[in-house]
Scaffold this motif. Structure first.
Motif, mmCIF file in Angstrom:
data_model
loop_
_atom_site.group_PDB
_atom_site.id
_atom_site.type_symbol
_atom_site.label_atom_id
_atom_site.label_comp_id
_atom_site.label_asym_id
_atom_site.label_seq_id
_atom_site.Cartn_x
_atom_site.Cartn_y
_atom_site.Cartn_z
ATOM 1 N N ILE A 107 0.848 -1.202 0.000
ATOM 2 C CA ILE A 107 0.000 0.000 0.000
ATOM 3 C C ILE A 107 0.885 1.254 0.000
ATOM 4 C CG2 ILE A 107 -1.762 1.293 1.304
ATOM 5 C CD1 ILE A 107 -2.789 -1.314 -0.005
ATOM 6 N N ALA A 108 1.967 1.196 0.776
ATOM 7 C CA ALA A 108 2.886 2.343 0.814
ATOM 8 C C ALA A 108 3.449 2.599 -0.585
ATOM 9 C CB ALA A 108 4.030 2.063 1.790
ATOM 10 N N ALA A 109 3.848 1.526 -1.248
ATOM 11 C CA ALA A 109 4.461 1.663 -2.575
ATOM 12 C C ALA A 109 3.466 2.281 -3.555
ATOM 13 C CB ALA A 109 4.917 0.290 -3.068
ATOM 14 N N VAL A 110 2.265 1.732 -3.568
ATOM 15 C CA VAL A 110 1.250 2.214 -4.513
ATOM 16 C C VAL A 110 0.860 3.665 -4.209
ATOM 17 C CG1 VAL A 110 -1.158 1.915 -5.213
ATOM 18 C CG2 VAL A 110 0.325 -0.079 -4.993
ATOM 19 N N LYS A 111 0.617 3.945 -2.933
ATOM 20 C CA LYS A 111 0.168 5.289 -2.588
ATOM 21 C C LYS A 111 1.254 6.337 -2.824
ATOM 22 C CE LYS A 111 -3.567 4.580 0.656
ATOM 23 N NZ LYS A 111 -4.109 4.939 1.968
ATOM 24 N N PHE A 112 2.461 6.031 -2.375
ATOM 25 C CA PHE A 112 3.529 7.014 -2.538
ATOM 26 C C PHE A 112 3.830 7.220 -4.021
ATOM 27 C CE2 PHE A 112 7.649 8.997 -2.347
ATOM 28 C CZ PHE A 112 7.581 9.784 -1.221
ATOM 29 N N GLY A 113 3.781 6.125 -4.800
ATOM 30 C CA GLY A 113 4.003 6.227 -6.244
ATOM 31 C C GLY A 113 3.001 7.167 -6.875
ATOM 32 N N LYS A 128 9.606 -0.115 -9.697
ATOM 33 C CA LYS A 128 10.152 1.157 -9.216
ATOM 34 C C LYS A 128 9.559 1.496 -7.836
ATOM 35 C CE LYS A 128 9.812 5.880 -10.540
ATOM 36 N NZ LYS A 128 9.080 6.705 -11.497
ATOM 37 N N PHE A 129 8.250 1.326 -7.705
ATOM 38 C CA PHE A 129 7.587 1.698 -6.448
ATOM 39 C C PHE A 129 8.069 0.839 -5.277
ATOM 40 C CE2 PHE A 129 3.483 3.230 -8.785
ATOM 41 C CZ PHE A 129 4.235 4.233 -9.374
ATOM 42 N N LEU A 130 8.464 -0.410 -5.601
ATOM 43 C CA LEU A 130 8.877 -1.314 -4.524
ATOM 44 C C LEU A 130 10.380 -1.272 -4.253
ATOM 45 C CD1 LEU A 130 6.709 -4.525 -5.047
ATOM 46 C CD2 LEU A 130 6.670 -2.997 -3.073
ATOM 47 N N SER A 131 11.065 -0.329 -4.896
ATOM 48 C CA SER A 131 12.504 -0.259 -4.697
ATOM 49 C C SER A 131 12.828 0.289 -3.302
ATOM 50 C CB SER A 131 13.128 0.629 -5.775
ATOM 51 O OG SER A 131 14.454 0.902 -5.414
ATOM 52 N N PHE A 132 13.836 -0.316 -2.670
ATOM 53 C CA PHE A 132 14.261 0.123 -1.341
ATOM 54 C C PHE A 132 15.092 1.401 -1.423
ATOM 55 C CE2 PHE A 132 13.713 -3.434 1.864
ATOM 56 C CZ PHE A 132 12.770 -4.095 1.108
ATOM 57 N N GLU A 133 15.430 1.801 -2.642
ATOM 58 C CA GLU A 133 16.226 3.014 -2.805
ATOM 59 C C GLU A 133 15.463 4.028 -3.639
ATOM 60 O OE1 GLU A 133 19.923 1.657 -4.522
ATOM 61 O OE2 GLU A 133 19.978 0.227 -2.865
ATOM 62 N N GLY A 134 15.800 5.296 -3.419
ATOM 63 C CA GLY A 134 15.166 6.348 -4.224
ATOM 64 C C GLY A 134 13.893 6.834 -3.571
ATOM 65 N N LYS A 135 13.208 7.703 -4.284
ATOM 66 C CA LYS A 135 12.036 8.359 -3.705
ATOM 67 C C LYS A 135 10.815 7.452 -3.820
ATOM 68 C CE LYS A 135 9.695 12.764 -4.059
ATOM 69 N NZ LYS A 135 9.540 13.948 -4.894
ATOM 70 N N THR A 136 10.715 6.515 -2.889
ATOM 71 C CA THR A 136 9.583 5.579 -2.905
ATOM 72 C C THR A 136 9.002 5.447 -1.499
ATOM 73 O OG1 THR A 136 10.926 3.645 -2.327
ATOM 74 C CG2 THR A 136 10.743 4.180 -4.678
ATOM 75 N N GLY A 137 7.790 4.979 -1.437
ATOM 76 C CA GLY A 137 7.157 4.714 -0.150
ATOM 77 C C GLY A 137 7.893 3.592 0.564
ATOM 78 N N THR A 138 8.401 2.654 -0.229
ATOM 79 C CA THR A 138 9.140 1.525 0.330
ATOM 80 C C THR A 138 10.383 2.025 1.076
ATOM 81 O OG1 THR A 138 8.426 0.375 -1.664
ATOM 82 C CG2 THR A 138 10.048 -0.744 -0.287
ATOM 83 N N TYR A 139 11.120 2.938 0.448
ATOM 84 C CA TYR A 139 12.314 3.491 1.087
ATOM 85 C C TYR A 139 11.942 4.198 2.396
ATOM 86 C CZ TYR A 139 16.054 6.881 1.972
ATOM 87 O OH TYR A 139 17.017 7.654 2.569
ATOM 88 N N ALA A 180 9.064 14.328 3.237
ATOM 89 C CA ALA A 180 9.347 13.049 3.900
ATOM 90 C C ALA A 180 10.616 12.429 3.310
ATOM 91 C CB ALA A 180 8.166 12.097 3.731
ATOM 92 N N TYR A 181 10.725 12.522 2.006
ATOM 93 C CA TYR A 181 11.907 11.949 1.351
ATOM 94 C C TYR A 181 13.179 12.696 1.777
ATOM 95 C CZ TYR A 181 15.224 10.532 -2.207
ATOM 96 O OH TYR A 181 16.342 10.060 -2.840
ATOM 97 N N LYS A 182 13.067 14.003 1.874
ATOM 98 C CA LYS A 182 14.222 14.803 2.276
ATOM 99 C C LYS A 182 14.644 14.438 3.704
ATOM 100 C CE LYS A 182 15.640 19.589 2.094
ATOM 101 N NZ LYS A 182 15.113 20.938 2.212
ATOM 102 N N LEU A 183 13.648 14.333 4.552
ATOM 103 C CA LEU A 183 13.903 13.978 5.943
ATOM 104 C C LEU A 183 14.594 12.609 6.031
ATOM 105 C CD1 LEU A 183 13.203 15.162 8.742
ATOM 106 C CD2 LEU A 183 11.017 13.985 8.634
ATOM 107 N N ALA A 184 14.072 11.645 5.285
ATOM 108 C CA ALA A 184 14.635 10.297 5.321
ATOM 109 C C ALA A 184 16.048 10.277 4.738
ATOM 110 C CB ALA A 184 13.737 9.333 4.550
#
Ligand code: ARG
Length: 586
Positions: free
Chosen positions: A436-442, A458-469, A532-536
Motif C-alpha cells: 500500500i505504501a508503494a502504490v500510494k507514494f508512487g 520502481k515503487f517497490l525499490s528500497f532506494e530512491g524516492k519511494t514509499g518503500t524506502y 518526507a523523502y528529504k527527511l529520510a
C-alpha cells in the motif's frame, strides 16, 4: 508554537518598518543555497522600485537593525540586495525541543478551523471497484488527513453512484434470470415479503454482462431504462432489490477501501440527494434561471470570459428523468443544510471538468451556497501503464482494484527476506503495508493533475524516492532503538549540534510544519512526499556518518538517540497523512 519562518518574518518585517519601509517586504524564505545561508529575504528588490533606492542600501538598513538579534549567528547583505541569515545553533535546538513537546509536532494549526466536505471515491454500486477509482481514493484520503492535521473539520463522503442506469441494467438482467422472484411480482409487499439474496460474485459478473447485452439488444436496453425511471419514482419491488444490491455492493466496497486504509464518514450516494431535487427545481424556478430547451429543463451557465463554450446544464431530461448534474446540485443543497461548509472539494478525474464547472456555476447562480463557499474540482490525472496509456489488464480489460493490490502485495512479499521477521504472519502483514505504501507514494509523489506511470518495480525499490524506502527508513530507526534498548517514549534531550549534516537535519525538522502548510494551501500531498523523502535522506546520511552505538560521549549519544526518535515520529506523521502505515521490521 510558532514556526521559525513566522518568527523570522516578524523580526525582519519589523526591521523594514522601523527603517521606514513597508512591513510587507519582510517575508523570509528558506535559502536554496544552504552552503551560503539558511534563510533569506529578497524584499529589498521590491522596495527598490517603491522607494527609488538601490536594493543594497535598503538591505543594509535592515541588516543593521537586525544584526544585534541573538537569534542569528550571522546576517549579511549580499549584493545586489539579498538579506542572508543563519541561525544560532541554540535557536535551532530550542525550536527542535518545542516541536518535540508539541502534540502537533510543529504542524501549524488553522487560526479559524474550516469545515470542508471532501467528495472522493465516487465508486459505482454494482460495478466492482476498478483502478479508475484508485487515484481519487488515495488522493482524497490524503487531503482529508492533511486538512485534519492542521485543525480543520473535514467530512468525507464516498458519494456512491447508486442511482443511475447501471442499477437498471442489473435489475433488468436479474429479472430475466429470476422471473419468479417475489420482488418482481406485481403484488410484492415490502412489509411481509423477503427479497431473494444476491451473491457478491454474481453481482460482479452481472453488470458487465448486462452492459454488453444492452449494446446489441435494444429491447433489453429499453427495459433497463424503464426500470431505472420506475426505481427513481419509488417502485416498491425495484426499491427492494436495489436495497439488496446496495447491501452486497457496499459491503464489498468497504472491504476494498479498508485494505487501502481509506475510510469515509458518510456513505451517502446519489440516491440520498433525490429528496432535494424538488427543492432544487423550485429554487431555480424562483430565480427564473430554468427554461425549456428541446424538451429538457436547462440553466445557462456560460460566462463572458469563457475561452471554450460552456453549454447550459441539463437539470431534467425530456423524459423527466434526473441526470448526473441534477444529483450533484441536489447533493450541494444537502451538504449546505447539513454542514454549511466553507469548502466542498471534489477529488474527481480531470475529464469531468466541464460537468463540475457547470454544476458549480449553477449552484452559485442559484444561491444554493453563499458566494464565499469554495466549490473546487481538485482534478486528477490518469494512472497509465508503461505504454503510456491508461493502465489495463494484460488482455486489455479494466483492472479490478483488488487484483492490482494482490499483485503488488505478492511482489512485496517476494522481495522481503524471511529472516527479517519473527513469523510468516508478520511478513504477510508487512507485505500488505509495504504494498500500500508503494502504490500510494508512487501516486501521491506526483502532482495530482499529472498523469503518471504505474511501475511496480520502481515503487517497490528500497532506494530512491519511494514509499518503500520511507518505511524502510523507519524500520532502520526501529532497529537502532531496539539495539540500544531505548523506547520511543523516553524523554528526549537535544544537547548540541555536532556536525553539519545534523544541523541540516534539524533545520528540516523545524521546517516540516511549513511543508504541511504548503501541502494544504496548494492541495498537494506531493509536498509532504518531497519533505518526507528529504527527511529520510538526511537521516540516512546522518546515520551513515555517525556511529551512534559506539559513541562514548554521553551527551552526544543521547542527542543522537533523541534525533532518531524525533525523526521517527515525524516520518510516521508524514506517512500518516499520506495514508501509509509503517511496519516494525522489513
Ligand atoms: N461515480 C462517478 C464516476 O464513477 C464519480 C463521482 C464523482 N463525484 C461527484 N460528486 N460527481 O464517474
Amino acid at each position: 508554537m510558532t514556526g521559525i519562518i513566522n518568527d523570522l518574518t516578524k523580526i525582519v518585517s519589523e526591521a523594514f518598518e522601523e527603517c521606514g519601509y513597508d512591513k510587507s517586504l519582510g517575508t523570509v524564505s528558506v535559502s536554496d543555497r544552504l552552503d551560503l545561508c539558511q534563510f533569506q529575504c529578497n524584499g529589498a528588490f521590491a522596495g527598490a522600485k517603491q522607494y527609488r533606492k538601490a536594493p543594497f542600501m535598503i538591505a543594509n538598513d535592515v541588516v543593521e537593525k537586525i544584526s544585534g538579534n541573538e537569534i542569528f549567528k550571522s546576517v549579511e547583505m549580499v549584493k545586489p540586495g539579498f538579506i542572508n541569515m543563519t541561525l544560532n545553533d541554540e535557536i535551532i535546538l530550542k525550536k527542535t525541543r518545542e516541536i518535540e513537546s508539541d502534540i502537533n509536532l510543529g504542524i501549524p494549526q488553522a487560526e479559524k478551523s474550516e469545515t470542508i466536505v471532501l467528495d472522493y471515491g465516487g465508486p459505482n454500486v454494482a460495478k466492482p471497484l476498478h483502478i479508475g477509482h484508485l487515484r481519487s481514493a488515495i488522493i482524497g484520503e490524503s487531503l482529508k488527513r492533511i486538512a485534519r492535521a492542521m485543525g480543520n473539520k473535514v467530512i468525507s463522503d464516498v458519494h456512491l453512484g447508486d442511482w443511475g442506469l447501471q442499477i437498471g441494467l442489473v435489475i433488468a438482467e436479474l429479472s430475466e434470470r429470476n422471473p419468479d422472484w417475489v420482488c418482481f411480482s406485481p403484488d410484492f409487499d415490502p412489509e411481509k415479503d423477503k427479497v431473494n439474496p444476491i451473491d457478491v460474485d454474481e453481482l460482479n459478473e452481472i453488470y458487465p454482462f448486462a452492459s454488453q447485452k444492452s449494446k446489441s439488444d435494444d429491447a433489453f436496453k429499453e427495459k433497463a431504462r424503464a426500470i431505472t425511471a420506475e426505481l427513481q419514482s419509488g417502485h416498491k419491488g425495484y426499491i427492494a432489490v436495489w436495497k439488496e444490491i446496495m447491501r452486497v455492493s457496499v459491503k464489498d466496497l468497504k472491504e476494498n477501501y479498508e485494505k487501502l486504509y481509506v475510510d469515509f464518514d458518510l456513505w451517502y450516494g446519489e440516491s440520498d440527494a433525490n429528496k432535494y431535487v424538488d427543492e432544487l427545481i423550485d429554487v431555480l424556478n424562483k430565480k427564473g434561471l430554468i427554461y425549456k430547451s428541446e424538451g429538457a429543463l436547462v440553466v445557462d451557465v456560460e460566462e463572458e470570459t469563457d475561452k471554450a463554450p460552456v453549454p447550459p446544464v441539463i437539470i431534467k431530461k425530456s423524459d423527466n428523468s434526473n441526470i448526473y448534474a441534477t444529483t450533484d446540485l441536489a447533493t450541494i443543497i444537502q451538504r449546505e443544510k447539513d454542514f454549511s461548509p466553507d469548502r466542498i472539494w471534489y477529488v474527481v478525474d480531470k475529464r469531468q471538468g466541464l460537468h463540475l464547472t457547470q454544476v458549480f456555476r449553477c449552484a452559485k447562480k442559484a444561491g444554493i451556497v453563499p458566494e464565499s463557499t469554495e466549490l473546487a474540482h481538485l482534478a486528477i490525472g490518469t494512472m497509465n501503464g508503461k505504454d503510456g496509456k491508461p493502465y489495463k489488464t494484460r488482455d486489455g480489460g479494466v483492472m479490478r482494484l483488488s487484483d492490482l493490490i494482490n499483485t503488488v502485495v505478492e511482489a512485496a512479499y517476494g522481495k522481503m527476506l524471511d529472516e527479517n521477521f519473527e513469523s510468516d504472519e508478520e511478513k504477510r502483514e508487512a507485505a500488505q503495508k509495504v504494498a500500500i505504501a508503494a502504490v500510494k507514494f508512487g501516486d501521491l509523489s506526483n502532482h495530482i493533475q499529472k498523469d503518471y506511470i504505474f511501475d511496480i518495480d520502481k515503487f517497490l525499490s528500497f532506494e530512491g524516492k519511494t514509499g518503500t524506502y520511507l518505511i524502510y527508513t523507519v524500520t532502520r530507526i526501529n532497529s537502532i532503538l531496539r539495539n540500544l534498548g531505548v523506547d520511543d517514549n523516553q524523554p528526549l534531550s537535544f544537547n548540541g549540534i555536532y556536525s553539519d549534516i545534523e544541523r541540516e537535519l534539524l533545520l528540516n525538522i523545524i521546517l516540516s510544519g511549513e511543508a504541511f502548510k504548503h501541502a494544504f494551501e496548494e492541495r498537494a500531498p506531493s509536498v509532504i512526499c518531497d519533505n518526507a523523502y528529504k527527511l529520510a535522506s538526511l537521516f540516512s546520511t546522518f546515520y551513515h556518518d555517525n556511529h551512534i552505538m559506539g559513541e562514548t560521549d554521553k551527551d552526544k549519544q543521547s542527542s543522537w538517540v533523541s534525533l532518531c526518535i524525533l525523526v521517527r515520529r515525524l516520518l510516521i506523521k508524514h506517512l500518516d497523512v499520506l495514508g501509509i502505515k509503517a511496519v516494525e521490521r522489513m
